[in-house]
Design a protein around this motif. Structure first.
Motif, mmCIF file in Angstrom:
data_model
loop_
_atom_site.group_PDB
_atom_site.id
_atom_site.type_symbol
_atom_site.label_atom_id
_atom_site.label_comp_id
_atom_site.label_asym_id
_atom_site.label_seq_id
_atom_site.Cartn_x
_atom_site.Cartn_y
_atom_site.Cartn_z
ATOM 1 N N VAL A 56 158.609 74.278 99.780
ATOM 2 C CA VAL A 56 159.023 75.303 100.739
ATOM 3 C C VAL A 56 159.929 74.604 101.741
ATOM 4 O O VAL A 56 159.585 73.535 102.256
ATOM 5 C CB VAL A 56 157.812 75.953 101.443
ATOM 6 C CG1 VAL A 56 158.263 76.837 102.596
ATOM 7 C CG2 VAL A 56 156.995 76.761 100.447
ATOM 8 N N ALA A 57 161.086 75.204 101.985
ATOM 9 C CA ALA A 57 162.060 74.571 102.880
ATOM 10 C C ALA A 57 162.795 75.628 103.696
ATOM 11 O O ALA A 57 162.667 76.825 103.451
ATOM 12 C CB ALA A 57 163.046 73.737 102.072
ATOM 13 N N VAL A 82 161.088 76.277 94.006
ATOM 14 C CA VAL A 82 161.457 76.019 95.394
ATOM 15 C C VAL A 82 161.605 77.369 96.083
ATOM 16 O O VAL A 82 162.280 78.268 95.571
ATOM 17 C CB VAL A 82 162.777 75.223 95.521
ATOM 18 C CG1 VAL A 82 163.117 74.976 96.989
ATOM 19 C CG2 VAL A 82 162.705 73.906 94.754
ATOM 20 N N ILE A 83 160.965 77.492 97.229
ATOM 21 C CA ILE A 83 161.112 78.662 98.096
ATOM 22 C C ILE A 83 161.831 78.161 99.339
ATOM 23 O O ILE A 83 161.387 77.197 99.961
ATOM 24 C CB ILE A 83 159.741 79.240 98.507
ATOM 25 C CG1 ILE A 83 158.926 79.661 97.290
ATOM 26 C CG2 ILE A 83 159.921 80.405 99.487
ATOM 27 C CD1 ILE A 83 157.460 79.962 97.605
ATOM 28 N N ALA A 84 162.942 78.789 99.686
ATOM 29 C CA ALA A 84 163.666 78.367 100.887
ATOM 30 C C ALA A 84 164.302 79.576 101.556
ATOM 31 O O ALA A 84 164.452 80.639 100.949
ATOM 32 C CB ALA A 84 164.729 77.325 100.542
ATOM 33 N N ASN A 107 162.460 83.202 106.765
ATOM 34 C CA ASN A 107 161.328 82.661 107.531
ATOM 35 C C ASN A 107 160.290 81.950 106.665
ATOM 36 O O ASN A 107 159.113 81.896 107.024
ATOM 37 C CB ASN A 107 160.652 83.760 108.358
ATOM 38 C CG ASN A 107 161.594 84.353 109.375
ATOM 39 O OD1 ASN A 107 162.293 83.632 110.074
ATOM 40 N ND2 ASN A 107 161.635 85.670 109.439
ATOM 41 N N ALA A 108 160.719 81.400 105.550
ATOM 42 C CA ALA A 108 159.786 80.723 104.640
ATOM 43 C C ALA A 108 158.958 79.668 105.356
ATOM 44 O O ALA A 108 157.744 79.579 105.157
ATOM 45 C CB ALA A 108 160.552 80.089 103.478
ATOM 46 N N THR A 109 159.602 78.879 106.207
ATOM 47 C CA THR A 109 158.882 77.788 106.868
ATOM 48 C C THR A 109 157.920 78.285 107.947
ATOM 49 O O THR A 109 157.037 77.539 108.361
ATOM 50 C CB THR A 109 159.856 76.756 107.471
ATOM 51 O OG1 THR A 109 160.735 77.413 108.383
ATOM 52 C CG2 THR A 109 160.668 76.066 106.378
#
Length: 161
Positions: A56-57, A82-84, A107-109
Protein backbone atom coordinates in the motif's frame (compact mmCIF):
# COMPACT_ATOMS: atom_id res chain seq x y z
CA UNK A 1 -9.76 -12.48 -9.55
CA UNK A 2 -9.19 -12.28 -5.79
CA UNK A 3 -5.87 -11.37 -4.18
CA UNK A 4 -5.27 -11.46 -0.44
CA UNK A 5 -2.34 -10.72 1.82
CA UNK A 6 -0.83 -8.70 4.65
CA UNK A 7 0.12 -5.10 3.97
CA UNK A 8 3.52 -3.48 3.73
CA UNK A 9 2.95 0.27 3.70
CA UNK A 10 5.07 2.97 2.07
CA UNK A 11 4.64 6.66 1.28
CA UNK A 12 4.48 8.91 -1.76
CA UNK A 13 6.76 9.07 -4.79
CA UNK A 14 8.36 5.64 -4.57
CA UNK A 15 10.33 5.68 -7.79
CA UNK A 16 11.66 2.83 -9.87
CA UNK A 17 15.18 3.45 -8.58
CA UNK A 18 13.88 2.66 -5.09
CA UNK A 19 11.94 -0.35 -6.38
CA UNK A 20 15.03 -1.76 -8.12
CA UNK A 21 18.23 0.30 -8.01
CA UNK A 22 19.97 0.91 -11.34
CA UNK A 23 23.09 -1.01 -10.32
CA UNK A 24 21.03 -4.23 -10.53
CA UNK A 25 19.59 -3.62 -14.00
CA UNK A 26 22.32 -5.58 -15.74
CA UNK A 27 20.78 -8.74 -14.27
CA UNK A 28 17.72 -10.40 -15.75
CA UNK A 29 17.06 -13.22 -13.30
CA UNK A 30 13.80 -12.46 -11.45
CA UNK A 31 15.08 -14.23 -8.32
CA UNK A 32 18.13 -11.96 -8.24
CA UNK A 33 16.05 -8.82 -8.83
CA UNK A 34 13.63 -9.88 -6.07
CA UNK A 35 16.42 -9.94 -3.50
CA UNK A 36 17.14 -6.27 -4.19
CA UNK A 37 13.58 -4.95 -4.50
CA UNK A 38 12.92 -1.86 -2.37
CA UNK A 39 16.41 -2.27 -0.90
CA UNK A 40 17.23 1.46 -0.49
CA UNK A 41 13.98 2.10 1.40
CA UNK A 42 13.51 -1.17 3.26
CA UNK A 43 16.55 -3.47 3.46
CA UNK A 44 14.33 -6.22 4.95
CA UNK A 45 11.76 -6.00 2.14
CA UNK A 46 12.68 -9.27 0.45
CA UNK A 47 12.42 -11.17 3.71
CA UNK A 48 9.04 -9.57 4.52
CA UNK A 49 7.62 -9.90 1.00
CA UNK A 50 8.66 -13.50 0.42
CA UNK A 51 5.64 -14.69 2.40
CA UNK A 52 3.29 -12.94 -0.06
CA UNK A 53 2.26 -9.35 0.59
CA UNK A 54 0.26 -6.43 -0.75
CA UNK A 55 2.01 -3.08 -0.96
CA UNK A 56 0.00 0.00 0.00
CA UNK A 57 1.50 3.32 -1.04
CA UNK A 58 0.71 6.95 -1.64
CA UNK A 59 0.92 9.05 -4.78
CA UNK A 60 2.78 8.27 -8.03
CA UNK A 61 4.07 4.84 -7.08
CA UNK A 62 6.54 3.69 -9.74
CA UNK A 63 7.52 7.14 -11.01
CA UNK A 64 10.87 7.66 -12.68
CA UNK A 65 12.55 5.70 -15.41
CA UNK A 66 10.48 3.11 -17.24
CA UNK A 67 12.25 -0.04 -16.17
CA UNK A 68 10.33 -3.25 -16.57
CA UNK A 69 12.60 -4.81 -13.95
CA UNK A 70 10.71 -2.88 -11.25
CA UNK A 71 7.54 -4.88 -11.87
CA UNK A 72 9.51 -8.12 -12.24
CA UNK A 73 11.38 -7.52 -8.97
CA UNK A 74 8.22 -6.84 -6.96
CA UNK A 75 6.35 -9.84 -8.31
CA UNK A 76 9.32 -12.17 -7.89
CA UNK A 77 9.82 -10.93 -4.32
CA UNK A 78 6.31 -12.06 -3.39
CA UNK A 79 4.18 -8.98 -3.95
CA UNK A 80 0.67 -10.12 -4.86
CA UNK A 81 -0.70 -6.64 -5.65
CA UNK A 82 -0.07 -2.95 -5.13
CA UNK A 83 -2.71 -0.52 -3.88
CA UNK A 84 -1.75 3.13 -4.25
CA UNK A 85 -3.32 6.56 -4.49
CA UNK A 86 -1.86 6.90 -7.98
CA UNK A 87 0.65 5.19 -10.26
CA UNK A 88 3.11 6.30 -12.89
CA UNK A 89 1.52 5.38 -16.21
CA UNK A 90 4.36 3.31 -17.69
CA UNK A 91 4.96 1.48 -14.41
CA UNK A 92 1.25 0.64 -14.28
CA UNK A 93 1.36 -0.96 -17.71
CA UNK A 94 4.62 -2.78 -16.98
CA UNK A 95 2.98 -4.35 -13.93
CA UNK A 96 -0.10 -5.45 -15.87
CA UNK A 97 2.15 -6.91 -18.58
CA UNK A 98 4.03 -8.86 -15.92
CA UNK A 99 0.90 -10.13 -14.18
CA UNK A 100 1.01 -7.87 -11.11
CA UNK A 101 -2.36 -6.29 -10.23
CA UNK A 102 -2.49 -2.60 -9.32
CA UNK A 103 -5.49 -0.95 -7.67
CA UNK A 104 -5.86 2.81 -7.43
CA UNK A 105 -7.49 3.89 -4.17
CA UNK A 106 -7.77 7.53 -3.09
CA UNK A 107 -6.48 7.96 0.48
CA UNK A 108 -5.02 4.44 0.47
CA UNK A 109 -2.42 5.33 3.08
CA UNK A 110 -5.09 6.76 5.38
CA UNK A 111 -7.48 3.84 4.97
CA UNK A 112 -5.09 0.88 5.26
CA UNK A 113 -2.34 0.27 7.81
CA UNK A 114 0.86 -1.73 7.87
CA UNK A 115 0.08 -5.31 8.87
CA UNK A 116 -3.61 -5.17 7.92
CA UNK A 117 -4.76 -8.12 5.84
CA UNK A 118 -6.54 -7.03 2.68
CA UNK A 119 -8.70 -8.98 0.28
CA UNK A 120 -8.90 -7.42 -3.18
CA UNK A 121 -11.40 -8.10 -5.91
CA UNK A 122 -9.24 -7.02 -8.83
CA UNK A 123 -12.16 -6.74 -11.26
CA UNK A 124 -14.37 -4.51 -9.11
CA UNK A 125 -11.61 -2.76 -7.17
CA UNK A 126 -13.29 -3.62 -3.87
CA UNK A 127 -10.84 -3.96 -1.01
CA UNK A 128 -11.96 -5.59 2.22
CA UNK A 129 -9.94 -4.58 5.27
CA UNK A 130 -10.87 -4.78 8.95
CA UNK A 131 -14.53 -5.47 8.14
CA UNK A 132 -14.81 -2.45 5.84
CA UNK A 133 -15.15 -2.46 2.06
CA UNK A 134 -13.24 0.26 0.23
CA UNK A 135 -13.89 1.06 -3.42
CA UNK A 136 -10.81 1.35 -5.59
CA UNK A 137 -10.54 1.32 -9.35
CA UNK A 138 -10.85 -2.20 -10.71
CA UNK A 139 -9.15 -3.66 -13.75
CA UNK A 140 -11.26 -4.73 -16.70
CA UNK A 141 -11.05 -5.63 -20.37
CA UNK A 142 -7.83 -6.76 -21.95
CA UNK A 143 -5.76 -5.67 -18.94
CA UNK A 144 -7.75 -8.09 -16.78
CA UNK A 145 -7.34 -10.84 -19.37
CA UNK A 146 -3.58 -10.25 -19.33
CA UNK A 147 -3.51 -10.44 -15.52
CA UNK A 148 -5.58 -13.61 -15.44
CA UNK A 149 -3.16 -15.17 -17.94
CA UNK A 150 -0.19 -14.33 -15.73
CA UNK A 151 1.20 -11.59 -17.96
CA UNK A 152 1.40 -10.45 -21.55
CA UNK A 153 3.54 -13.33 -22.82
CA UNK A 154 1.18 -15.98 -21.48
CA UNK A 155 -1.79 -13.99 -22.78
CA UNK A 156 -0.30 -13.80 -26.27
CA UNK A 157 0.43 -17.53 -26.28
CA UNK A 158 -3.18 -18.19 -25.32
CA UNK A 159 -4.80 -15.92 -27.90
CA UNK A 160 -2.52 -16.99 -30.74
CA UNK A 161 -2.97 -20.72 -30.15
Amino acid sequence: MIVEGPVLKYGDKIDTDIIIPARHLKYTDPAYLAQHAMEPLDPEFYKKASKGVVIVAGKVFGMGSSREQAAIALKAAGVKAVIAESFARIFYRNCINNGLPLITLPNATKEINEGDVVKINVETGEITVNGRVLKGKGITGMALDILKSGGIMEYLKKVSA
